[in-house]
Design a protein around this motif. Structure first.
Motif, mmCIF file in Angstrom:
data_model
loop_
_atom_site.group_PDB
_atom_site.id
_atom_site.type_symbol
_atom_site.label_atom_id
_atom_site.label_comp_id
_atom_site.label_asym_id
_atom_site.label_seq_id
_atom_site.Cartn_x
_atom_site.Cartn_y
_atom_site.Cartn_z
ATOM 1 N N PHE A 240 18.407 -94.764 14.229
ATOM 2 C CA PHE A 240 17.668 -93.499 14.369
ATOM 3 C C PHE A 240 16.209 -93.715 13.997
ATOM 4 C CE2 PHE A 240 22.040 -92.090 13.475
ATOM 5 C CZ PHE A 240 22.240 -91.302 14.600
ATOM 6 N N PHE A 241 15.342 -92.887 14.544
ATOM 7 C CA PHE A 241 13.943 -92.908 14.108
ATOM 8 C C PHE A 241 13.609 -91.560 13.472
ATOM 9 C CE2 PHE A 241 14.291 -92.504 18.774
ATOM 10 C CZ PHE A 241 13.864 -91.201 18.954
ATOM 11 N N HIS A 242 12.566 -91.554 12.634
ATOM 12 C CA HIS A 242 12.147 -90.303 11.993
ATOM 13 C C HIS A 242 11.500 -89.379 13.030
ATOM 14 C CE1 HIS A 242 12.938 -91.462 7.865
ATOM 15 N NE2 HIS A 242 12.414 -92.649 8.139
ATOM 16 N N VAL A 243 11.773 -88.092 12.865
ATOM 17 C CA VAL A 243 11.146 -87.089 13.739
ATOM 18 C C VAL A 243 10.363 -86.129 12.851
ATOM 19 C CG1 VAL A 243 11.553 -85.242 15.414
ATOM 20 C CG2 VAL A 243 13.106 -87.214 15.342
ATOM 21 N N PHE A 244 9.044 -86.082 13.059
ATOM 22 C CA PHE A 244 8.219 -85.115 12.336
ATOM 23 C C PHE A 244 8.027 -83.924 13.264
ATOM 24 C CE2 PHE A 244 7.020 -89.267 10.585
ATOM 25 C CZ PHE A 244 7.264 -89.030 9.238
ATOM 26 N N LEU A 245 8.368 -82.750 12.764
ATOM 27 C CA LEU A 245 8.340 -81.578 13.641
ATOM 28 C C LEU A 245 7.284 -80.585 13.152
ATOM 29 C CD1 LEU A 245 11.571 -79.870 14.995
ATOM 30 C CD2 LEU A 245 9.373 -78.725 14.848
ATOM 31 N N MET A 246 6.258 -80.394 13.949
ATOM 32 C CA MET A 246 5.182 -79.476 13.547
ATOM 33 C C MET A 246 5.510 -78.046 13.961
ATOM 34 S SD MET A 246 1.089 -79.797 13.991
ATOM 35 C CE MET A 246 0.772 -79.251 15.658
ATOM 36 N N VAL B 158 14.846 -85.511 10.183
ATOM 37 C CA VAL B 158 13.899 -84.549 10.774
ATOM 38 C C VAL B 158 13.067 -83.932 9.646
ATOM 39 C CG1 VAL B 158 13.653 -82.497 12.222
ATOM 40 C CG2 VAL B 158 15.569 -84.072 12.614
ATOM 41 N N HIS B 159 11.759 -84.034 9.765
ATOM 42 C CA HIS B 159 10.868 -83.607 8.686
ATOM 43 C C HIS B 159 9.890 -82.570 9.230
ATOM 44 C CE1 HIS B 159 12.463 -87.316 6.988
ATOM 45 N NE2 HIS B 159 12.085 -87.902 8.118
ATOM 46 N N PHE B 160 9.920 -81.406 8.643
ATOM 47 C CA PHE B 160 9.059 -80.320 9.129
ATOM 48 C C PHE B 160 7.701 -80.335 8.430
ATOM 49 C CE2 PHE B 160 13.372 -78.948 9.848
ATOM 50 C CZ PHE B 160 13.323 -78.314 11.072
ATOM 51 N N PHE B 161 6.692 -79.939 9.152
ATOM 52 C CA PHE B 161 5.402 -79.653 8.505
ATOM 53 C C PHE B 161 4.712 -78.533 9.282
ATOM 54 C CE2 PHE B 161 2.308 -81.892 11.322
ATOM 55 C CZ PHE B 161 3.200 -82.615 12.116
ATOM 56 N N VAL B 162 3.875 -77.796 8.559
ATOM 57 C CA VAL B 162 3.277 -76.593 9.138
ATOM 58 C C VAL B 162 1.797 -76.842 9.441
ATOM 59 C CG1 VAL B 162 2.833 -74.140 8.743
ATOM 60 C CG2 VAL B 162 4.890 -75.188 7.797
ATOM 61 N N GLN B 163 1.381 -76.490 10.616
ATOM 62 C CA GLN B 163 -0.008 -76.725 10.998
ATOM 63 C C GLN B 163 -0.937 -75.635 10.451
ATOM 64 O OE1 GLN B 163 0.541 -75.775 15.534
ATOM 65 N NE2 GLN B 163 -1.602 -75.432 15.011
ATOM 66 N N ASP B 164 -2.236 -75.863 10.584
ATOM 67 C CA ASP B 164 -3.213 -74.890 10.095
ATOM 68 C C ASP B 164 -3.392 -73.739 11.073
ATOM 69 O OD1 ASP B 164 -3.660 -76.445 7.944
ATOM 70 O OD2 ASP B 164 -5.471 -77.400 8.749
ATOM 71 N N SER C 267 -2.504 -82.296 9.276
ATOM 72 C CA SER C 267 -1.483 -81.413 8.695
ATOM 73 C C SER C 267 -0.291 -82.228 8.173
ATOM 74 C CB SER C 267 -0.993 -80.397 9.727
ATOM 75 O OG SER C 267 -2.076 -79.638 10.196
ATOM 76 N N LEU C 268 0.046 -83.279 8.902
ATOM 77 C CA LEU C 268 1.166 -84.145 8.496
ATOM 78 C C LEU C 268 0.863 -84.799 7.142
ATOM 79 C CD1 LEU C 268 3.844 -85.604 9.479
ATOM 80 C CD2 LEU C 268 2.375 -87.366 10.408
ATOM 81 N N ILE C 269 -0.357 -85.291 7.011
ATOM 82 C CA ILE C 269 -0.734 -85.970 5.767
ATOM 83 C C ILE C 269 -0.865 -84.942 4.633
ATOM 84 C CG2 ILE C 269 -2.561 -87.359 4.651
ATOM 85 C CD1 ILE C 269 -0.721 -88.853 6.721
ATOM 86 N N ARG C 270 -1.456 -83.791 4.968
ATOM 87 C CA ARG C 270 -1.593 -82.774 3.922
ATOM 88 C C ARG C 270 -0.228 -82.281 3.427
ATOM 89 N NH1 ARG C 270 -5.624 -79.678 5.639
ATOM 90 N NH2 ARG C 270 -4.122 -78.391 6.692
#
Ligand code: UTP
Length: 405
Positions: free
Chosen positions: A138-144, A170-176, A208-211
């Protein structure tokens, strides 16, 4: 100094028109919002030529589909190796509002099935699973997501058990968010205690991902490339080993999937050279005449259009993350409250929304491999309910590719 203390200097005191009527919590909410937005965006309104980088345009060739087919094994095995070495992660851009589709939920939760439910997210996760199976990992999925759809997106995917993808990958992050303003540059209020805010485009994904705190994990996991893609192309390949292998072997800092434009005026950005660097020129920036120019072979000079599926080098992303990106300003119908506090839903464009675009990252990458895919096999974007790039056209293309709906 905080924005709030500078409202007068910024010509934005109208935002406090209803302040005396507000409770303490509402006052604090408004103050926090005003302080959190980037008001330097308003300066861009004054600049005449804001979003365009300088330089002469020239066509850029692509690695074309027949050559890709010929070298498929070589590319595929290099791509599979990179996936097995965990160098690749996917970045799903899911923070948009899907206004053209006119659907209130997250676009990925839209059901495009005919005789059974089939969700846009389901299409994407199925494709990812297919390529995971090829690589045996599997690969990581970053979901904005954005403030407007984060809770719903998480709940939807949980309810559907991530369509079989391991949840812990699956890793969520929230955009600006960005404020909206009228044509005079006055910020709009959505309510007496809140600014009119909307997601600031898909271009800020890396910041946003880094923040969101994923920098350390990305380093620790040894992720070297991000496959960034739009949620709404239900035919695309994600973490496609052939594309990965070709990009890595090319030595470029980024790969961009492109299709051959179906008409000079097709509404896709053209991948070309601008001042000697790879860049994406939007269809509305190119002008009809240039878009229709042909080369000596009789083909359109600017024939390769991007489909928002990129492979970006992580190290290079880090280098350029603090560089200023061009801001795009779109005239929109923006619901707001007027000076009397009445809610207005405008019938025609009344203001401006600010957006950063992921396609602008290509220029910062400095080198790019345009990788041609066959549109009937990999390009079925869902922007509208009917007509071009719609639920209807995507259904037809899915069926053509053997997907039962
Ligand atoms: P679009 O530009 O097509 O926007 O997004 P949209 O929100 O889906 O649709 P409209 O324009 O409102 O009708 C292309 C991709 O970028 C994502 C979208 O979710 C889609 O995957 N996106 C867009 C974001 O992640 N954030 C944004 O602020 C805008």
């Amino acid at each position: 100094m905080k924005n709030f203390d500078r409202l007068e200097a910024l010509g934005q005191t109208h935002l406090l028109r209803f302040f005396p009527e507000l409770h303490d919590a509402q006052k604090q909410k408004l103050i926090d919002q005003i302080n959190s937005v980037d008001l330097s965006l308003l300066d861009e309104l004054k600049a005449e030529k804001h979003a365009e980088s300088a330089g002469e345009l020239a066509p850029l060739g692509a690695l074309e589909a027949p050559e890709i087919e010929q070298r498929k094994e070589e590319f595929e095995s290099a791509g599979i190796r990179a996936l097995q070495e965990k160098k690749i992660a996917a970045v799903l851009l899911g923070g948009g509002q899907g206004t053209r589709l006119g659907y209130a939920g997250p676009k990925g939760s839209y059901d495009i099935g005919v005789n059974r439910p089939f969700y846009i997210f389901e299409a994407q996760f199925q494709t990812m699973l297919k390529n995971c199976r090829k690589a045996g990992t599997f690969f990581h999925v970053f979901l904005m997501t954005s403030d407007k759809n984060d809770v719903e997106t998480r709940a939807f995917l949980k309810k559907h058990a991530f369509f079989g993808y391991p949840e812990e990958m699956v890793h969520f992050f929230v955009q600006d968010m960005a404020p909206s303003c009228d044509f005079e540059g006055k910020l709009l209020l959505e309510d007496k205690d809140s600014l009119s805010l909307s997601p600031n485009g898909n271009g800020g994904w890396y910041r946003s991902l880094i923040r969101a705190g994923y920098g350390e994990m990305i380093q620790k996991e040894g992720i070297e490339w991000f496959n960034v893609f739009a949620v709404d192309n239900v035919l695309q390949q994600i973490c496609d080993p052939v594309f990965i292998g070709a990009t890595l072997l090319s030595g470029a800092n980024c790969g961009a999937k492109v299709v051959r434009k179906n008409a000079p005026g097709e509404k896709v950005g053209a991948l070309c050279l601008k001042g000697g660097k790879p860049d994406v020129v939007e269809y509305y920036e190119m002008g009809e005449e240039l878009a229709a120019e042909k080369d000596e072979t009789g083909q359109l000079k600017y024939r390769f259009g991007v489909i928002l599926n990129y492979l970006f080098n992580a190290k290079k992303m880090n280098e350029i993350m603090n560089d200023k990106m061009p801001i795009h300003m779109a005239k929109k119908k923006i619901p707001h409250i007027d000076e009397n506090g009445n809610f207005v839903k405008p019938e025609k464009e009344n203001g401006i929304k600010f957006e950063y675009l992921a396609t602008d990252t290509v220029r910062g990458m400095e080198t790019c491999l345009p990788f041609e895919v066959v549109r009937e096999k990999e390009f079925a974007p869902i922007k509208n309910p009917t007509g071009i790039d719609s639920v209807e056209s995507a259904r037809a293309l899915l069926q053509q590719n053997g997907v039962e709906l």
